[in-house]
Motif scaffolding. Structure first.
Motif, mmCIF file in Angstrom:
data_model
loop_
_atom_site.group_PDB
_atom_site.id
_atom_site.type_symbol
_atom_site.label_atom_id
_atom_site.label_comp_id
_atom_site.label_asym_id
_atom_site.label_seq_id
_atom_site.Cartn_x
_atom_site.Cartn_y
_atom_site.Cartn_z
ATOM 1 N N PHE A 14 -1.004 -34.804 -50.833
ATOM 2 C CA PHE A 14 -0.144 -34.541 -49.685
ATOM 3 C C PHE A 14 0.756 -33.347 -49.963
ATOM 4 O O PHE A 14 0.989 -32.969 -51.112
ATOM 5 C CB PHE A 14 0.718 -35.762 -49.333
ATOM 6 C CG PHE A 14 1.733 -36.114 -50.388
ATOM 7 C CD1 PHE A 14 2.994 -35.546 -50.377
ATOM 8 C CD2 PHE A 14 1.415 -37.015 -51.389
ATOM 9 C CE1 PHE A 14 3.930 -35.860 -51.347
ATOM 10 C CE2 PHE A 14 2.343 -37.343 -52.370
ATOM 11 C CZ PHE A 14 3.597 -36.765 -52.348
ATOM 12 N N ALA A 15 1.239 -32.772 -48.883
ATOM 13 C CA ALA A 15 2.263 -31.727 -48.932
ATOM 14 C C ALA A 15 3.360 -32.144 -47.971
ATOM 15 O O ALA A 15 3.082 -32.542 -46.833
ATOM 16 C CB ALA A 15 1.688 -30.377 -48.520
ATOM 17 N N LEU A 16 4.588 -32.098 -48.441
ATOM 18 C CA LEU A 16 5.749 -32.414 -47.617
ATOM 19 C C LEU A 16 6.469 -31.102 -47.331
ATOM 20 O O LEU A 16 6.867 -30.394 -48.260
ATOM 21 C CB LEU A 16 6.660 -33.383 -48.361
ATOM 22 C CG LEU A 16 7.792 -34.017 -47.592
ATOM 23 C CD1 LEU A 16 7.246 -34.869 -46.450
ATOM 24 C CD2 LEU A 16 8.602 -34.904 -48.535
ATOM 25 N N LEU A 17 6.589 -30.762 -46.052
ATOM 26 C CA LEU A 17 7.147 -29.475 -45.626
ATOM 27 C C LEU A 17 8.426 -29.705 -44.846
ATOM 28 O O LEU A 17 8.561 -30.685 -44.127
ATOM 29 C CB LEU A 17 6.144 -28.743 -44.732
ATOM 30 C CG LEU A 17 4.706 -28.706 -45.231
ATOM 31 C CD1 LEU A 17 3.799 -28.149 -44.153
ATOM 32 C CD2 LEU A 17 4.603 -27.918 -46.506
ATOM 33 N N ARG A 18 9.371 -28.773 -44.986
ATOM 34 C CA ARG A 18 10.595 -28.849 -44.189
ATOM 35 C C ARG A 18 11.034 -27.441 -43.800
ATOM 36 O O ARG A 18 10.523 -26.468 -44.315
ATOM 37 C CB ARG A 18 11.697 -29.609 -44.912
ATOM 38 C CG ARG A 18 12.183 -29.006 -46.183
ATOM 39 C CD ARG A 18 13.266 -29.912 -46.815
ATOM 40 N NE ARG A 18 13.592 -29.487 -48.153
ATOM 41 C CZ ARG A 18 14.523 -28.604 -48.469
ATOM 42 N NH1 ARG A 18 15.235 -28.034 -47.522
ATOM 43 N NH2 ARG A 18 14.752 -28.283 -49.724
#
Length: 108
Positions: A14-18
């Motif tokens: 997964f990649a968590l982006l903000r």
């Protein structure tokens, strides 16, 4: 925003982006299971994600995690040869080692 990473129909990371509405955009977390590493999947995933949102990007990691440090240095420099690296203290956690941040630009 969470992006699941799949390989052959199975989730492998997964990649968590903000801050996708602001600059710099941030890759907050990035993970691939061990069996999916060193196959180009991580590099391809990062490039696809950042090309979707051109502009300034930042990613943080710990220098003591040598595989992660090598990965991020290689990927960010391949996207933007002028990528800049700096060390920043972890906010509110003076007992922790500083994070290493790489900032790079994706042309749209």
């Amino acid at each position: 925003v969470i992006r699941l990473i799949h390989l052959g129909g199975s989730p492998v990371g997964f990649a968590l982006l903000r801050a996708l509405d602001n600059s710099p955009h941030v890759i907050n977390s990035f993970f691939l299971v061990h069996g999916a590493r060193r196959r180009g999947i991580g590099t391809l995933t990062v490039k696809c994600i950042v090309e979707e949102f051109p502009g300034r990007w930042s990613v943080a990691f710990q220098d003591t995690n040598e595989p992660a440090a090598a990965f991020w240095q290689r990927v960010c420099n391949s996207i933007d040869p002028a990528a800049m690296k700096e060390h920043r203290p972890v906010p509110g956690r003076p007992e922790l080692r500083s994070d290493t941040w790489i900032e790079f630009t994706v042309r749209g």
